[in-house]
Scaffold this motif. Structure first.
Motif, PDB file in Angstrom:
ATOM      1  N   THR A 138      50.948-132.706  -3.379  1.00 39.49           N
ATOM      2  CA  THR A 138      50.569-132.829  -4.795  1.00 39.49           C
ATOM      3  C   THR A 138      50.467-134.302  -5.182  1.00 39.49           C
ATOM      4  O   THR A 138      49.531-134.698  -5.897  1.00 39.49           O
ATOM      5  CB  THR A 138      51.598-132.084  -5.684  1.00 39.49           C
ATOM      6  N   ASP A 188      61.858-137.298  -4.722  1.00 41.80           N
ATOM      7  CA  ASP A 188      62.480-136.162  -4.017  1.00 41.80           C
ATOM      8  C   ASP A 188      63.949-136.462  -3.722  1.00 41.80           C
ATOM      9  O   ASP A 188      64.360-137.611  -3.604  1.00 41.80           O
ATOM     10  CB  ASP A 188      61.740-135.866  -2.711  1.00 41.80           C
ATOM     11  N   THR A 193      65.495-135.449  -0.956  1.00 42.17           N
ATOM     12  CA  THR A 193      65.769-135.407   0.490  1.00 42.17           C
ATOM     13  C   THR A 193      65.095-136.586   1.184  1.00 42.17           C
ATOM     14  O   THR A 193      63.857-136.641   1.240  1.00 42.17           O
ATOM     15  CB  THR A 193      65.269-134.066   1.065  1.00 42.17           C
TER      16      THR A 193
HETATM   17  C1  LIG Z   1      58.721-126.920  -0.984  1.00 37.85           C
HETATM   18  S1  LIG Z   1      59.085-128.556  -1.232  1.00 37.85           S
HETATM   19  C2  LIG Z   1      57.940-129.080  -2.490  1.00 37.85           C
HETATM   20  C3  LIG Z   1      56.479-128.976  -2.170  1.00 37.85           C
HETATM   21  C4  LIG Z   1      55.601-129.990  -2.833  1.00 37.85           C
HETATM   22  N1  LIG Z   1      55.902-130.174  -4.232  1.00 37.85           N
HETATM   23  C5  LIG Z   1      54.126-129.700  -2.633  1.00 37.85           C
HETATM   24  O1  LIG Z   1      53.386-129.602  -3.617  1.00 37.85           O
HETATM   25  O2  LIG Z   1      53.721-129.534  -1.464  1.00 37.85           O
HETATM   26  C6  LIG Z   1      60.584-128.545  -2.188  1.00 37.85           C
HETATM   27  C7  LIG Z   1      61.166-129.931  -2.359  1.00 37.85           C
HETATM   28  O3  LIG Z   1      62.030-129.918  -3.487  1.00 37.85           O
HETATM   29  C8  LIG Z   1      62.983-130.932  -3.269  1.00 37.85           C
HETATM   30  N2  LIG Z   1      64.078-130.723  -4.227  1.00 37.85           N
HETATM   31  C9  LIG Z   1      64.872-129.651  -4.350  1.00 37.85           C
HETATM   32  N3  LIG Z   1      65.773-129.844  -5.320  1.00 37.85           N
HETATM   33  C10 LIG Z   1      65.530-131.074  -5.847  1.00 37.85           C
HETATM   34  C11 LIG Z   1      66.144-131.833  -6.893  1.00 37.85           C
HETATM   35  N4  LIG Z   1      67.180-131.360  -7.577  1.00 37.85           N
HETATM   36  N5  LIG Z   1      65.627-133.047  -7.173  1.00 37.85           N
HETATM   37  C12 LIG Z   1      64.573-133.532  -6.485  1.00 37.85           C
HETATM   38  N6  LIG Z   1      63.967-132.865  -5.477  1.00 37.85           N
HETATM   39  C13 LIG Z   1      64.446-131.649  -5.156  1.00 37.85           C
HETATM   40  C14 LIG Z   1      63.377-130.717  -1.810  1.00 37.85           C
HETATM   41  O4  LIG Z   1      64.033-131.836  -1.262  1.00 37.85           O
HETATM   42  C15 LIG Z   1      62.012-130.429  -1.192  1.00 37.85           C
HETATM   43  O5  LIG Z   1      61.444-131.583  -0.631  1.00 37.85           O
END
Ligand SMILES: C[S@@+](CC[C@H](N)C(=O)[O-])C[C@H]1O[C@@H](n2cnc3c(N)ncnc32)[C@H](O)[C@@H]1O
Length: 258
Positions: free
Chosen positions: A57, A72, A74
């Motif tokens: 995105t 993010d 992670t």
């Molecule tokens: C499935 S991926 C996101 C996909 C991405 N937005 C896309 O469009 O391809 C989910 C992400 O959410 C992040 N995430 C989860 N909880 C979070 C938080 N509280 N703050 C920031 N990032 C977070 C994870 O580290 C992970 O990288």
């Protein structure tokens, strides 16, 4: 967010970063096109993509906005996103590590904030939306896409169990009415919405989270033994004793800051 939940998210995504960059479901689809159409309409100068994952995105935003921040929780995921976006030639994306519940940006810093396929991992969606509201300028747009919660409680409980067995950092998916209440409470006004379908090929979907063979077999048995109406709610496709795919409904909402 508790430390335990942060560790769960980081353990889950840190080890699968490359698989998220490679995922076709994340790389594109009707949902990303819809989100991008809204972004073009907003013509943002500065845009923030929260929970950027593999960066698909953020990369799309980079073609529209002057400056993008990919954010993010992670670190390995953020590194993978940086490598991916740089490999595509975009130089207007900065990468920031942190928790969406405590965004390290000044009030009103962004014209648009996006969040795609991620909010179901947030421990406190209401807190995340308050932060999105805070960092948006007045009139700025929050563009969210996430798995739509099912209205049938049994179907909802079934898919939540499937999701959590596959990925323990899954919290839950929200229904449209719940999203609208969260947004309203955060001071964001819904001005457009949609629902799109996203097919989840089973091999790819379960493989991406590195499930053990035993855990995957147990999950498949759970799906096969579930009431037919629960499987039907998500169009589970069974091919003999194999599961071929199922389909999620993804909600898209554009909500502007008052
Ligand atoms: C499935 S991926 C996101 C996909 C991405 N937005 C896309 O469009 O391809 C989910 C992400 O959410 C992040 N995430 C989860 N909880 C979070 C938080 N509280 N703050 C920031 N990032 C977070 C994870 O580290 C992970 O990288």
């Amino acid at each position: 967010m508790s430390d335990a939940h942060a560790r769960r998210v980081q353990a889950q995504f840190g080890a699968s970063a490359a698989a998220y960059v490679a995922s076709t479901g994340h790389a594109g689809g009707d949902d990303l096109e819809r989100l991008l159409a809204w972004v073009r309409a907003c013509r943002p100068g500065r845009a923030l993509d929260v929970a950027t994952g593999g960066g698909h995105t953020a990369l799309a935003l980079a073609g529209v906005a002057r400056e993008v921040v990919a954010f993010d929780l992670t670190e390995p995921m953020l590194r993978a996103a940086r490598e991916f976006i740089r490999s595509r030639g975009s130089t207007n994306v900065a990468f920031v590590l942190g928790d969406v519940e405590a965004l390290p940006f000044r009030d009103g810093a962004f014209d648009a904030v996006t969040c795609r396929i991620a909010a179901h991992h947030f421990a406190n969606v209401a807190a995340a939306l308050r932060q999105a509201h805070r960092v948006l300028r007045p009139g700025g747009s929050f563009l969210i896409q996430d798995i739509l919660g099912h209205d049938d409680p049994a179907a909802n409980a079934f898919i939540t169990e499937v999701e959590r067995r596959r990925d323990p950092s899954h919290v839950r998916a929200y229904r449209a009415s719940e999203w609208k209440a969260f947004l309203r409470a955060a001071g964001l006004t819904v001005i457009d919405e949609g629902v799109v379908r996203k097919v989840r090929p089973w091999e790819e979907w379960t493989g991406r989270t590195r499930m053990t063979l035993e855990a995957r077999e147990a999950l498949e048995a759970f799906v096969r033994q579930a009431p037919e109406r629960c499987r039907a709610a998500f169009d589970f496709e069974l091919a003999g004793d194999r599961i071929a795919a199922f389909t999620d409904r993804m909600i898209l909402l554009r909500a502007d800051r008052d």
